[in-house]
Design an enzyme around this catalytic site. Structure first.
Site, PDB file in Angstrom:
ATOM      1  CE  LYS A  36      10.671  -2.585 -21.912  1.00 56.56           C
ATOM      2  NZ  LYS A  36      11.340  -2.953 -23.179  1.00 56.56           N
ATOM      3  NE  ARG A 128      15.808  -0.622 -28.483  1.00 57.31           N
ATOM      4  CZ  ARG A 128      14.663  -0.915 -27.869  1.00 57.31           C
ATOM      5  NH1 ARG A 128      13.738   0.020 -27.698  1.00 57.31           N
ATOM      6  NH2 ARG A 128      14.411  -2.133 -27.427  1.00 57.31           N
ATOM      7  CE1 TYR A 244      -5.025  27.567 -14.163  1.00 59.34           C
ATOM      8  CE2 TYR A 244      -4.831  25.173 -14.333  1.00 59.34           C
ATOM      9  CZ  TYR A 244      -4.599  26.362 -13.641  1.00 59.34           C
ATOM     10  OH  TYR A 244      -3.948  26.326 -12.437  1.00 59.34           O
ATOM     11  CG  MET A 292       0.098  19.404 -11.777  1.00 61.14           C
ATOM     12  SD  MET A 292       1.186  20.392 -10.749  1.00 61.14           S
ATOM     13  CE  MET A 292       1.844  21.546 -11.934  1.00 61.14           C
TER      14      MET A 292
HETATM   15  C1  LIG Z   1      10.498  -3.786 -23.826  1.00 58.97           C
HETATM   16  C2  LIG Z   1      11.083  -4.979 -24.490  1.00 58.97           C
HETATM   17  C3  LIG Z   1      10.305  -6.108 -24.724  1.00 58.97           C
HETATM   18  C4  LIG Z   1       8.796  -6.127 -24.522  1.00 58.97           C
HETATM   19  O1  LIG Z   1       8.222  -5.382 -25.587  1.00 58.97           O
HETATM   20  P1  LIG Z   1       6.626  -5.211 -25.760  1.00 58.97           P
HETATM   21  O2  LIG Z   1       6.515  -4.496 -27.055  1.00 58.97           O
HETATM   22  O3  LIG Z   1       6.179  -4.386 -24.617  1.00 58.97           O
HETATM   23  O4  LIG Z   1       6.045  -6.566 -25.767  1.00 58.97           O
HETATM   24  C5  LIG Z   1      10.934  -7.249 -25.214  1.00 58.97           C
HETATM   25  N1  LIG Z   1      12.269  -7.241 -25.502  1.00 58.97           N
HETATM   26  C6  LIG Z   1      13.044  -6.152 -25.322  1.00 58.97           C
HETATM   27  C7  LIG Z   1      14.479  -6.214 -25.660  1.00 58.97           C
HETATM   28  C8  LIG Z   1      12.476  -4.975 -24.825  1.00 58.97           C
HETATM   29  O5  LIG Z   1      13.238  -3.899 -24.670  1.00 58.97           O
END
Ligand SMILES: *Cc1c(COP(=O)(O)O)cnc(C)c1O
Length: 344
Positions: A36, A128, A244, A292
């Site tokens: 992701k 969550r 800056y 930046m």
């Molecule tokens: C992001 C995520 C992972 C991977 O987590 P890491 O801590 O990066 O290994 C696994 N399962 C779910 C549901 C996630 O959202």
């Protein structure tokens, strides 16, 4: 395309070696990959292609847009945020990807749409995403084509009793809902032990060089190194300030270089006066405020370094997190679009 004056040097061998390490640590369970957020900033397509070639079969993204980017790879993709009404046309036709159903409404939506294979997220204490264990026990997902029943650990990177409690709540779901596989552990969940692995692990951060557990130290390799090109070099006389708000003043005449990197690229202001660049073995401290698009470094140690030369930025994730106060996740996912991403 015009090459950029800043790049991420990405170590493909280290990425694959990290996956193999995590796969071995997962024991009999399969080892997937969370890709992701554009593969945690590295580039999801390139990460997934490399890991697929190494034998990884299960990939996790957040949204259907992220899944679509992997459609050509011939891998199986789970979409962690489930399925909205507006996702249905794509989700029902995308044979390579399936939703991770998180809510009663998502389950109903997928069932009524005649959806095929899916995964189901159960909340075992993080509050969550996920349906409740009671939902599953009362038959919510019976009759669905469930590939993987999963849950997510809230504190896998800490030694706390909540881990065992979540594991026990998850293990109690075995055999319910007709799921083919069960999956609990993210990266930090893998070293918690074999009884956390179930059938499939889902590491993300450790693939990319994240070290959260002692068990990873010395075994997980750095994958990402930001590099930037010198724009200008100057001698700053004693008593003059750089950057800056003049937060750094030369106490002696100092050789200073300005590099093509800044907070718009994810190199945030917390590195002001603390970060480190390198030319080979030579240490070139960041001085003054990060701008930046620009950073000033002290190049006194590198008399030959000139306009157009490249320097590497210290970016080992555990050390850089400790130095900056940013998490290892933020350090990667904040890396911006202006970097060329160069695999070797
Ligand atoms: C992001 C995520 C992972 C991977 O987590 P890491 O801590 O990066 O290994 C696994 N399962 C779910 C549901 C996630 O959202």
């Amino acid at each position: 395309m015009i090459s950029a004056p800043l790049r991420l040097a990405l170590d493909g061998d280290a990425l694959v070696a990290n996956w193999r390490t995590l796969d071995a640590m997962s024991g009999a369970a399969a080892c997937g990959a969370a890709v992701k957020a554009n593969g945690y900033g590295l580039g999801a397509r390139d990460v997934a292609a490399r890991l697929a070639a190494a034998g990884c079969r299960d990939f996790f993204v957040a949204t259907w847009g992220e899944a679509a980017a992997l459609s050509e790879l011939g891998v199986s993709v789970s979409v962690l945020h489930g399925v909205r009404e507006e996702d249905l046309p794509f989700a029902l036709s995308a044979g390579f990807a399936r939703p991770v159903l998180n809510t009663v409404q998502q389950v109903r939506r997928w069932r009524e749409a005649g959806g095929g294979p899916c995964d189901v997220m159960v909340d075992t204490g993080m509050n969550r995403l996920g349906v409740t264990p009671e939902d599953v026990a009362s038959g919510l997902i019976d009759g669905l084509n469930v590939d993987t029943l999963m849950s997510h650990l809230a504190s896998a990177d800490e030694d706390v009793p909540a881990n065992a409690a979540q594991r026990a709540r998850f293990a109690a779901l075995a055999g319910q809902g007709g799921a083919r596989r069960m999956s609990l552990a993210n990266s930090a969940g893998i070293p918690l032990g074999a009884d956390y692995a179930f059938d499939l692990t889902r590491p993300g951060i450790a693939l990319y060089g994240g070290v959260q557990a002692q068990a990873f130290a010395g075994r997980i390799r750095q994958v990402v190194t930001p590099q930037a090109q010198l724009l200008q070099r100057r001698l700053v006389p004693a008593g003059q300030a750089v950057g800056y708000n003049a937060t750094w003043t030369a106490s002696v005449p100092t050789e200073v270089a300005i590099i093509n990197l800044g907070y718009a690229d994810g190199y945030l202001r917390c590195f002001s006066g603390r970060g480190m660049a390198r030319a080979g073995d030579l240490a070139l401290p960041v001085i003054g405020r990060v701008s930046m698009d620009l950073v000033a470094i002290d190049v006194s140690a590198a008399p030959d370094l000139a306009e157009g030369d490249w320097v590497s930025i210290d970016y080992a994730l555990p050390q850089t997190a400790a130095l900056s106060g940013l998490s290892q996740y933020e350090l990667l996912t904040g890396l911006g679009a202006r970097f060329d991403r160069i695999w070797r």
